[in-house]
Enzyme design. Structure first.
Site: not given
Ligand SMILES: O=P(O)(O)OC[C@H]1O[C@](O)(CO)[C@@H](O)[C@@H]1O
Length: 546
Positions: A209, A386, A514
């Site tokens: 994203k 199991h 991060k």
């Molecule tokens: O799609 P991107 O921006 O690479 O983010 C990946 C993932 O990292 C996060 O921001 C944190 O784990 C998630 O919410 C998201 O799905």
């Protein structure tokens, strides 16, 4: 309208629920069944291909009424309207939460910041459809003029877990393409995948994203370098596509503008499989099946939006979970699908549920004074029987469990399926009924055990029972029922977030790790190690010098 900021523990319903709990916990679920021969029918809902039985829980109609009153007091109805109409309910990021618009088949228009997003959605869906059909028909070819045989999705979190879970779940409906997923920034795993694929016939979908995620960019870079050992720079355009909101960064990476599938800020990563992030799904099962997945989800959306709360599956399951979490003190919930196809459902929902509702600050900015986000975990049955079922049956912790099973198997292996499903039904019965001392004695007697042996072993063989379960019995695993199932849990998350008075659609808690990883990386790659606590410093030093 913004979401209300109501502390649930200050509602009248919550106070009544506290008193009610003190009484209710004295009864066992078994007794509730003994007292009402109609309980199973009263506490179950049939909807489309779903049958949801929530009777095997320690709650009564009075409990449900009080929980419904709680929903009313925290203004759940208004919250649902705000959610579906695209108000900016993700207030800390100033964003709408409109993954439901991605799967809407109605003519309704959704406007976000003055833009009619319905057109954007349709345009992107059409682009996906054309692309998928070209790949699957062989019209789109790789750099040596061969058709594609393989797709590799490179993404992490919401850009990986949803597609990976659905592709695994819908294998039966698979297209001709093989699918692989690279998510972890673990170079060994990347190499293991590269060993299995042929650059001439592989398509890479880089899904991010933000297009700033370290793991995804590192993995995409490594894969591109590997690809360029076999092909030329201009061939990248034929083999790499991206899904992102960040067109600038994608172009910088070298992906052709035509190969970019847009997504938008109003789609949260963990709810994005319905967007172009689902491109790997559509390639793996064909566009029509992807569309059916969306159709199932939108049907569940309508059920959630339109059904009165006392017959509303996501609302009732969310309220029940609040009852277990906040009154019974249950810390975790288990999800046990009785199909191997859903082996990735729990990891997928772990992100959905725990990234959304793992919050401790209320919507007014103050710390909450009650428990929020449940911990979810699970594995398919019967394997899990199991492995960890012993603890659910006889451990000290209360673990409400959702059992998800299907009436019809996909390959018609009826003998297997009868055995699988007999375990499915038997487990919820065993968890409810347990085994009494009298039953244990009778069993021992039949085995010819001595009085002495019987006495010694009784405590270990008695099962208390009284363990809460829901049963979701679905006709068949299809793209449509799977879409509805996922949407059900999405709405459960929403309802719980509303009641807990938290913001479910941000994830600030992931950011600190991060940032620190970037600073540690600098220390690893340079001469000096900057300031850290002494333990972390010692570990980095050992990593660098050994
Ligand atoms: O799609 P991107 O921006 O690479 O983010 C990946 C993932 O990292 C996060 O921001 C944190 O784990 C998630 O919410 C998201 O799905």
């Amino acid at each position: 309208m913004a979401l209300a900021k109501i502390n649930p523990t200050e509602t009248t319903a919550w106070k009544k629920l506290n008193d009610h709990y003190a009484e209710q916990k004295k009864q066992s679920i078994k007794e509730l069944f003994q007292n009402d021969s109609n309980r199973a029918a009263k506490f179950s809902i049939e909807w489309e291909d779903f049958f949801v039985d929530y009777s095997k829980n320690n709650w009564t109609q009075e409990t449900i009424n009080l929980l419904l009153q709680l929903a009313e007091e925290v203004e759940l109805k208004n919250a649902i309207s705000s959610y579906f109409s695209g108000e900016k309910i993700n207030e800390t990021e100033n964003r709408a939460v409109l993954h439901t618009a991605l799967r809407s088949f109605s003519n309704e228009s959704f406007i976000v910041d003055g833009t009619n997003i319905t057109e954007d959605i349709q345009h992107t869906k059409n682009k996906m459809k054309v692309f998928v059909n070209e790949v699957l028909s062989g019209a789109r070819k790789g750099y040596t003029n061969q058709s594609f045989t393989t797709v590799v999705n490179i993404g992490i979190g919401g850009s990986d877990l949803g597609p990976a879970m659905i592709v695994e779940a819908l294998q039966f409906y698979k297209s001709s393409l093989q699918t692989h997923f690279i998510s972890n920034v673990d170079g060994d795993h990347v190499q293991e995948i590269l060993k299995k694929i042929n650059p001439e016939t592989t398509l890479f979908v880089v899904a991010s994203k933000t297009f700033t995620t370290q793991e995804t960019l590192t993995n995409a870079e490594t894969v591109r370098k590997w690809f360029l050992q076999h092909a030329n720079q201009e061939d990248v355009a034929k083999h790499f596509v991206a899904v992102s909101t960040n067109l600038e960064k994608v172009t910088e990476f070298g992906i052709a503008p035509d190969n970019i599938f847009p997504m938008w800020d109003w789609v949260g990563g963990r709810f994005s499989l319905w967007s172009a992030v689902g491109l790997s799904i559509a390639l793996a099962v064909g566009f029509d099946n992807f569309d059916k997945l969306l159709l199932g989800a939108t049907k569940m959306d309508s059920h959630f939006k339109e059904t009165s709360f006392d017959k509303n599956i996501p609302v009732l399951l969310a309220l029940l979970s609040i009852w277990h979490n906040n009154f019974f003190g249950a810390e975790t919930e288990a999800l046990i699908p009785y199909t191997q196809y859903l082996q990735k459902l729990a990891p997928y929902l772990q992100q959905g549920i725990m990234e959304s509702n793992g919050k401790s600050i209320a919507r007014n900015g103050q710390p909450v004074n009650y428990q929020t986000g449940t911990i979810v975990w699970g594995e398919p049955g019967t394997n899990s029987q199991h492995a960890f079922f012993q603890l659910i049956h006889q451990g000290t912790k209360l673990i409400p469990t959702d059992f998800i099973g299907f009436i019809h198997p996909l390959y018609g292996e009826q003998d297997h399926h009868n055995k699988l499903m007999s375990n499915f039904f038997a487990q919820t019965e065993a968890l409810l009924m347990g085994k009494t001392k009298e039953q244990v004695i009778a069993e021992f007697k039949a085995q010819g055990k001595t009085e002495e042996q019987v006495k010694e072993l009784i405590p270990f063989k008695v099962f208390e029972g009284n363990k809460p379960t829901n049963t979701l019995l679905i006709d068949k695993l299809t793209p449509e029922t799977l879409g509805a199932l996922v949407a059900l849990y999405e709405h459960k998350i929403f309802v719980q977030g509303v009641i807990w008075n938290i913001y479910s659609y941000d994830q600030w808690g992931v950011e600190l790790g991060k940032q620190l990883a970037n600073s540690v990386l600098k220390d690893i790659e340079s001469e000096e190690i900057s300031a850290h606590d002494s333990s972390t410093k010692q570990l980095i030093k050992r990593f660098k010098t050994k």
